[in-house]
Scaffold this active site. Structure first.
Site, short mmCIF file in Angstrom:
data_model
loop_
_atom_site.label_atom_id
_atom_site.label_comp_id
_atom_site.label_asym_id
_atom_site.label_seq_id
_atom_site.Cartn_x
_atom_site.Cartn_y
_atom_site.Cartn_z
N GLY A 50 2.54 0.17 5.53
CA GLY A 50 3.69 0.60 6.33
C GLY A 50 3.26 0.90 7.75
O GLY A 50 2.25 1.55 7.96
N ARG A 106 2.52 -6.57 3.86
CA ARG A 106 1.78 -6.49 2.60
C ARG A 106 1.13 -7.86 2.41
O ARG A 106 1.64 -8.87 2.93
CB ARG A 106 2.70 -6.18 1.42
CG ARG A 106 3.75 -5.10 1.69
CD ARG A 106 3.23 -3.70 1.67
NE ARG A 106 4.23 -2.77 2.21
CZ ARG A 106 4.04 -1.49 2.44
NH1 ARG A 106 2.87 -0.93 2.22
NH2 ARG A 106 4.98 -0.72 2.93
N ASP A 126 -3.86 4.15 1.90
CA ASP A 126 -4.89 4.02 0.86
C ASP A 126 -4.96 2.61 0.27
O ASP A 126 -6.05 2.12 -0.06
CB ASP A 126 -4.69 5.06 -0.26
CG ASP A 126 -3.37 4.93 -0.96
OD1 ASP A 126 -2.42 4.41 -0.34
OD2 ASP A 126 -3.27 5.34 -2.13
N THR A 170 -0.44 6.23 8.48
CA THR A 170 0.72 6.19 7.58
C THR A 170 1.56 7.44 7.84
O THR A 170 1.00 8.52 8.05
CB THR A 170 0.30 6.15 6.09
OG1 THR A 170 1.45 6.43 5.27
CG2 THR A 170 -0.78 7.14 5.73
N ASP A 179 3.16 8.99 5.77
CA ASP A 179 3.24 9.83 4.57
C ASP A 179 2.27 11.02 4.56
O ASP A 179 2.45 11.97 3.81
CB ASP A 179 2.97 8.99 3.30
CG ASP A 179 3.98 7.88 3.14
OD1 ASP A 179 5.04 7.97 3.78
OD2 ASP A 179 3.72 6.94 2.37
N ASP A 215 -0.50 11.32 3.20
CA ASP A 215 -0.95 11.58 1.83
C ASP A 215 -2.41 11.18 1.59
O ASP A 215 -2.86 11.11 0.44
CB ASP A 215 -0.04 10.84 0.83
CG ASP A 215 0.02 9.34 1.09
OD1 ASP A 215 -0.52 8.90 2.12
OD2 ASP A 215 0.61 8.62 0.26
N ARG A 268 7.26 8.07 -0.19
CA ARG A 268 6.84 7.36 -1.42
C ARG A 268 6.73 8.30 -2.62
O ARG A 268 7.69 8.60 -3.27
CB ARG A 268 5.53 6.61 -1.20
CG ARG A 268 5.70 5.49 -0.19
CD ARG A 268 5.19 4.22 -0.70
NE ARG A 268 3.76 4.12 -0.45
CZ ARG A 268 3.10 3.00 -0.57
NH1 ARG A 268 3.71 1.90 -0.94
NH2 ARG A 268 1.82 2.96 -0.34
P1 ATP Z 1 1.45 2.84 3.24
O1 ATP Z 1 1.08 3.93 2.27
O2 ATP Z 1 1.79 3.39 4.58
O3 ATP Z 1 2.49 1.90 2.75
P2 ATP Z 1 -0.84 1.30 2.39
O4 ATP Z 1 -2.02 0.78 3.12
O5 ATP Z 1 -1.11 2.22 1.23
O6 ATP Z 1 0.12 1.96 3.47
P3 ATP Z 1 -0.14 -0.82 0.54
O7 ATP Z 1 1.07 -1.70 0.50
O8 ATP Z 1 -0.46 -0.03 -0.65
O9 ATP Z 1 0.04 0.08 1.85
O10 ATP Z 1 -1.41 -1.75 0.85
C1 ATP Z 1 -1.44 -2.61 1.98
C2 ATP Z 1 -2.19 -3.87 1.66
O11 ATP Z 1 -3.54 -3.54 1.29
C3 ATP Z 1 -1.67 -4.67 0.46
O12 ATP Z 1 -0.57 -5.49 0.80
C4 ATP Z 1 -2.89 -5.48 0.11
O13 ATP Z 1 -3.03 -6.57 1.00
C5 ATP Z 1 -4.03 -4.50 0.35
N1 ATP Z 1 -4.38 -3.83 -0.91
C6 ATP Z 1 -3.73 -2.82 -1.52
N2 ATP Z 1 -4.34 -2.48 -2.67
C7 ATP Z 1 -5.39 -3.32 -2.81
C8 ATP Z 1 -6.41 -3.49 -3.81
N3 ATP Z 1 -6.46 -2.73 -4.90
N4 ATP Z 1 -7.34 -4.46 -3.60
C9 ATP Z 1 -7.30 -5.25 -2.50
N5 ATP Z 1 -6.35 -5.13 -1.54
C10 ATP Z 1 -5.42 -4.19 -1.67
#
Ligand code: ATP
Length: 350
Positions: A26, A87, A118, A141, A143, A145, A187
């Site tokens: 995000g 994503r 994360d 982020t 959030d 978190d 979330r």
């Molecule tokens: P936010 O919490 O603000 O949405 P975020 O980084 O947690 O941010 P996610 O959608 O969970 O958002 O992850 C972003 C991208 O990171 C995913 O679209 C994917 O490309 C990569 N990603 C997430 N989890 C994994 C994983 N376990 N292994 C490899 N890549 C990952």
């Protein structure tokens, strides 16, 4: 002594010529400020910066461009991210990770900085199994978190944006003596909900930290009783802030349920994506700038597999493996203050 000598020699050999950066997950206000500060710090050390577009998709598709000082000269005040975010499900597959590695090698990237949450950091850790460049994460982020850092980039702006909107809703709620239920983002954690709830003097805060689906009926009855008590005390308005993904059927269903049980009209309002946008506030700009500089300095110091964090107003580094282990919980004192003291105002005599 020998270890110190080895580390010293090793640090002398850390030669970083090209850093790759991307924003993932995000988007959050302040991501541009972080991009700017990385480019400025890298330029100071004669390092080139390559920006990859659309999160990890930029690595899959080899979609990138060198970032110059000119590119980042007036972006600190912009919300969103000039590198775009998205994503990227391919990162969860070995084939995608190999493709990302090929792109990094082709572009001669020595180190990669990812600004995200994360999930994005899990992406970095997976990449480490395939690619041998250094990696650093910057917490971006709304959030807030992420475990290990007091604040994430974007949180401060998001809560101020929500606060501004709720202050306006309070005006109309006062005028019509209405009950409003307002859904906030986050979330699965209540950092935004609790902080905004306290700052806007919400009559009630309902979030993961003080609600369980098993007690949904009791919660509804308590809310209805409290609204009636507030009406008797001639409260002008009554605001309940609610975390997203909390009530089965969503906040509109919760407002309908509450209307039915209390016999008083309750209006639902989803603040939604306005919380993610807008110009970053001073706090986020400063945090992002400090973290961007620290990311580049950390790489030059040989850091690999770390998140830049801020603890007690001081910048430090935490292994990514540790930060993804737990989700940061909302301060218990904040939850207790709201539930045990502030939420009881309706029952007190004015
Ligand atoms: P936010 O919490 O603000 O949405 P975020 O980084 O947690 O941010 P996610 O959608 O969970 O958002 O992850 C972003 C991208 O990171 C995913 O679209 C994917 O490309 C990569 N990603 C997430 N989890 C994994 C994983 N376990 N292994 C490899 N890549 C990952």
């Amino acid at each position: 002594m020998l270890i110190i000598a080895i580390l010293l020699i090793k640090s002398l050999f850390i030669m970083i010529k090209r850093i790759g950066i991307l924003t993932s997950g995000g988007d959050a206000p302040g991501m541009n400020a972080a991009i700017r500060s990385i480019v400025l710090a890298a330029s100071h050390f004669d390092i080139e910066v390559i920006g990859f577009y659309h999160g990890y998709n930029g690595l899959i598709d080899d979609n990138c461009k060198p970032l110059t000082l000119r590119d980042v000269s007036s972006i600190i005040q912009l919300g969103g991210t000039i590198l775009k975010s998205a994503r990227c499900p391919q990162m969860l597959q070995p084939q995608g990770l190999k493709q990302a590695t090929t792109t990094l090698l082709k572009n001669k990237i020595d180190a990669l900085i990812v600004i995200g949450g994360d999930g994005s950091f899990k992406g970095l850790l997976s990449l480490q199994d395939h690619w041998h460049g250094q990696v650093i994460g910057i917490p971006g982020t709304i959030d807030n978190d992420l475990d290990g850092t007091d604040y994430t980039i974007g949180f401060s702006t998001a809560i101020n944006t929500a606060l501004d909107a709720i202050d306006k809703i309070r005006d109309t709620a006062d005028a019509f003596e209405r009950v409003f239920l307002i859904e906030l983002m986050g979330r699965h954690s209540g950092h935004i909900t609790f902080n905004v709830g306290i700052a806007c003097a919400a009559e009630q805060v309902i979030s993961f930290e003080n609600f369980s689906p098993d007690n949904a009926k009791e919660t509804l009855e308590k809310l209805a009783a409290d609204i009636h008590a507030a009406k008797k005390q001639h409260h002008h308005s009554y605001i309940i802030v609610v975390a997203e993904n909390l009530w089965q059927g969503g906040i509109t269903k919760l407002a309908d349920d509450l209307t039915t049980i209390s016999g008083i009209d309750c209006t639902a309002c989803v603040l939604g994506y306005i919380q993610r946008g807008g110009s970053p506030d001073a706090k986020d700009r400063i945090l992002a700038t400090k973290m961007g500089v620290a990311a580049v300095q950390g790489l030059l110091d040989g850091k690999d597999g770390f998140m830049v964090c801020e603890q007690n107003n001081s910048i430090s580094y935490l292994p990514l493996t540790l930060t993804i282990k737990h989700t940061k919980t909302v301060s218990e004192s904040l939850v207790r203050a709201q539930d045990n003291i502030l939420a009881l105002t309706a029952k007190q005599n004015f």
